[in-house]
Structure formats: structure tokens, C-alpha cells
Design a protein around this motif. Sequence first.
Motif, PDB file in Angstrom:
ATOM      1  N   VAL A 179       0.840  -1.194   0.000  1.00  0.00           N
ATOM      2  CA  VAL A 179       0.000   0.000   0.000  1.00  0.00           C
ATOM      3  C   VAL A 179       0.876   1.245   0.000  1.00  0.00           C
ATOM      4  N   ALA A 180       0.482   2.206  -0.840  1.00  0.00           N
ATOM      5  CA  ALA A 180       1.098   3.524  -0.815  1.00  0.00           C
ATOM      6  C   ALA A 180       0.008   4.537  -0.488  1.00  0.00           C
ATOM      7  N   VAL A 181       0.284   5.400   0.480  1.00  0.00           N
ATOM      8  CA  VAL A 181      -0.642   6.470   0.847  1.00  0.00           C
ATOM      9  C   VAL A 181      -0.059   7.763   0.295  1.00  0.00           C
ATOM     10  N   VAL A 182      -0.839   8.424  -0.556  1.00  0.00           N
ATOM     11  CA  VAL A 182      -0.399   9.661  -1.194  1.00  0.00           C
ATOM     12  C   VAL A 182      -1.270  10.787  -0.656  1.00  0.00           C
ATOM     13  N   ARG A 183      -0.639  11.728   0.062  1.00  0.00           N
ATOM     14  CA  ARG A 183      -1.370  12.852   0.661  1.00  0.00           C
ATOM     15  C   ARG A 183      -1.129  14.114  -0.174  1.00  0.00           C
ATOM     16  N   LEU A 184      -2.227  14.751  -0.564  1.00  0.00           N
ATOM     17  CA  LEU A 184      -2.147  15.943  -1.400  1.00  0.00           C
ATOM     18  C   LEU A 184      -2.523  17.177  -0.587  1.00  0.00           C
ATOM     19  N   THR A 185      -1.715  18.220  -0.732  1.00  0.00           N
ATOM     20  CA  THR A 185      -1.975  19.485  -0.063  1.00  0.00           C
ATOM     21  C   THR A 185      -1.875  20.601  -1.092  1.00  0.00           C
ATOM     22  N   GLY A 186      -2.888  21.457  -1.137  1.00  0.00           N
ATOM     23  CA  GLY A 186      -2.831  22.609  -2.030  1.00  0.00           C
ATOM     24  C   GLY A 186      -3.784  22.496  -3.202  1.00  0.00           C
ATOM     25  N   ASP A 187      -3.304  22.960  -4.368  1.00  0.00           N
ATOM     26  CA  ASP A 187      -4.131  23.041  -5.577  1.00  0.00           C
ATOM     27  C   ASP A 187      -3.675  22.037  -6.618  1.00  0.00           C
ATOM     28  N   LEU A 188      -4.638  21.320  -7.172  1.00  0.00           N
ATOM     29  CA  LEU A 188      -4.372  20.362  -8.245  1.00  0.00           C
ATOM     30  C   LEU A 188      -5.037  20.889  -9.511  1.00  0.00           C
ATOM     31  N   ASP A 189      -4.203  21.344 -10.437  1.00  0.00           N
ATOM     32  CA  ASP A 189      -4.719  21.919 -11.674  1.00  0.00           C
ATOM     33  C   ASP A 189      -3.731  21.653 -12.803  1.00  0.00           C
ATOM     34  N   GLY A 190      -3.908  22.314 -13.908  1.00  0.00           N
ATOM     35  CA  GLY A 190      -3.042  22.093 -15.071  1.00  0.00           C
ATOM     36  C   GLY A 190      -1.574  22.359 -14.803  1.00  0.00           C
ATOM     37  N   ARG A 191      -1.278  23.253 -13.860  1.00  0.00           N
ATOM     38  CA  ARG A 191       0.125  23.546 -13.535  1.00  0.00           C
ATOM     39  C   ARG A 191       0.773  22.464 -12.679  1.00  0.00           C
ATOM     40  N   THR A 192      -0.042  21.770 -11.875  1.00  0.00           N
ATOM     41  CA  THR A 192       0.521  20.842 -10.891  1.00  0.00           C
ATOM     42  C   THR A 192       0.215  19.371 -11.175  1.00  0.00           C
ATOM     43  N   VAL A 193      -0.620  19.111 -12.179  1.00  0.00           N
ATOM     44  CA  VAL A 193      -1.055  17.731 -12.434  1.00  0.00           C
ATOM     45  C   VAL A 193       0.107  16.819 -12.800  1.00  0.00           C
ATOM     46  N   ALA A 194       1.141  17.341 -13.441  1.00  0.00           N
ATOM     47  CA  ALA A 194       2.290  16.504 -13.809  1.00  0.00           C
ATOM     48  C   ALA A 194       2.990  15.966 -12.564  1.00  0.00           C
ATOM     49  N   GLU A 195       3.040  16.757 -11.501  1.00  0.00           N
ATOM     50  CA  GLU A 195       3.649  16.310 -10.240  1.00  0.00           C
ATOM     51  C   GLU A 195       2.864  15.126  -9.665  1.00  0.00           C
ATOM     52  N   LEU A 196       1.540  15.249  -9.686  1.00  0.00           N
ATOM     53  CA  LEU A 196       0.695  14.163  -9.177  1.00  0.00           C
ATOM     54  C   LEU A 196       0.860  12.916 -10.030  1.00  0.00           C
ATOM     55  N   ASP A 197       0.785  13.092 -11.317  1.00  0.00           N
ATOM     56  CA  ASP A 197       0.916  11.957 -12.233  1.00  0.00           C
ATOM     57  C   ASP A 197       2.241  11.237 -11.995  1.00  0.00           C
ATOM     58  N   GLN A 198       3.305  11.999 -11.822  1.00  0.00           N
ATOM     59  CA  GLN A 198       4.633  11.419 -11.589  1.00  0.00           C
ATOM     60  C   GLN A 198       4.666  10.642 -10.272  1.00  0.00           C
ATOM     61  N   ALA A 199       4.081  11.193  -9.214  1.00  0.00           N
ATOM     62  CA  ALA A 199       4.080  10.518  -7.908  1.00  0.00           C
ATOM     63  C   ALA A 199       3.259   9.227  -7.954  1.00  0.00           C
ATOM     64  N   LEU A 200       2.091   9.269  -8.608  1.00  0.00           N
ATOM     65  CA  LEU A 200       1.252   8.077  -8.689  1.00  0.00           C
ATOM     66  C   LEU A 200       1.887   7.014  -9.573  1.00  0.00           C
ATOM     67  N   GLN A 201       2.472   7.426 -10.675  1.00  0.00           N
ATOM     68  CA  GLN A 201       3.144   6.471 -11.568  1.00  0.00           C
ATOM     69  C   GLN A 201       4.342   5.834 -10.870  1.00  0.00           C
ATOM     70  N   LYS A 202       5.071   6.627 -10.095  1.00  0.00           N
ATOM     71  CA  LYS A 202       6.236   6.093  -9.373  1.00  0.00           C
ATOM     72  C   LYS A 202       5.799   5.004  -8.392  1.00  0.00           C
ATOM     73  N   ALA A 203       4.738   5.278  -7.642  1.00  0.00           N
ATOM     74  CA  ALA A 203       4.238   4.277  -6.691  1.00  0.00           C
ATOM     75  C   ALA A 203       3.821   3.012  -7.430  1.00  0.00           C
ATOM     76  N   PHE A 204       3.129   3.181  -8.538  1.00  0.00           N
ATOM     77  CA  PHE A 204       2.677   2.041  -9.321  1.00  0.00           C
ATOM     78  C   PHE A 204       3.862   1.250  -9.868  1.00  0.00           C
ATOM     79  N   GLN A 205       4.861   1.937 -10.377  1.00  0.00           N
ATOM     80  CA  GLN A 205       6.042   1.274 -10.937  1.00  0.00           C
ATOM     81  C   GLN A 205       6.859   0.557  -9.871  1.00  0.00           C
ATOM     82  N   GLU A 206       6.737   0.998  -8.625  1.00  0.00           N
ATOM     83  CA  GLU A 206       7.434   0.340  -7.515  1.00  0.00           C
ATOM     84  C   GLU A 206       6.600  -0.800  -6.934  1.00  0.00           C
TER      85      GLU A 206
END
Length: 124
Positions: free
Chosen positions: A16-43
Amino acid sequence: MVGLKIATVTDRSAAVAVVRLTGDLDGRTVAELDQALQKAFQESFTRLIVDLGSLKYTNSAGIGAFIKITKRIRSKGGDIVFIHVGKKTLELFRSLGLDNVFKIMTDETAARAHFLKPPAPAAR
């Protein structure tokens, strides 16, 4: 703009990976989220808990990232659960019919219990 902070805590014994998000998720920040979720999945974390308790704002870019990783994880036999979903985000999920697609639970304890349940038997 606030930006997005992502904190990931992993539990290898439960996969299990728990990913905690703080702040704003929009077009400027979505790449950061995508990268974090993909990293967890790849691990090899195929059980993701996404904590939205400190998420202040999201838009279609964030929703798209959630849909993308949900499809990918489920195609590999895993799952994703959203916890601490705020009123505005829940309204957005509902307006798009995603409350029937995403698993939404109250807290991390409930999400972890969900992952411990045996899978439902296949229909014959």
C-alpha cells in the motif's frame, strides 16, 4: 497560487502507498501528481490510498489524472481508494458520475480494511 505538495508513505508488507495531497491540483501541478502516482505504481504498489483532506482545489486536469491511474491500476489487479474527500471535490466527482467509479472512504483505516477483503467471486 498555492501549488501542490505531495507526501507519499509506503507500506511494503501490505503493498500500500498512501499519497497525501496538499494545495491546488490543476493544469500547472497535475504533472507532479501523475509522476508521484506512476512512481508508486512502478514500484509495485498496486494499492493506492489518495488522501484529499488538504486538497484545496482541483479541476478537470486533476480528475483526468485520477481516472488515468485508476484505469491503469485496476487493469493490473490493483485498486485505488480516495479518503478525506472534501465537499467540493465530492460534488465534482458526483456531477461527473465518478462517485460510482472511484472508491471513496472516510479514512485510512477504512481504506486499508477494504484492501484486506477477499475479492468477490466471479460471476458465472
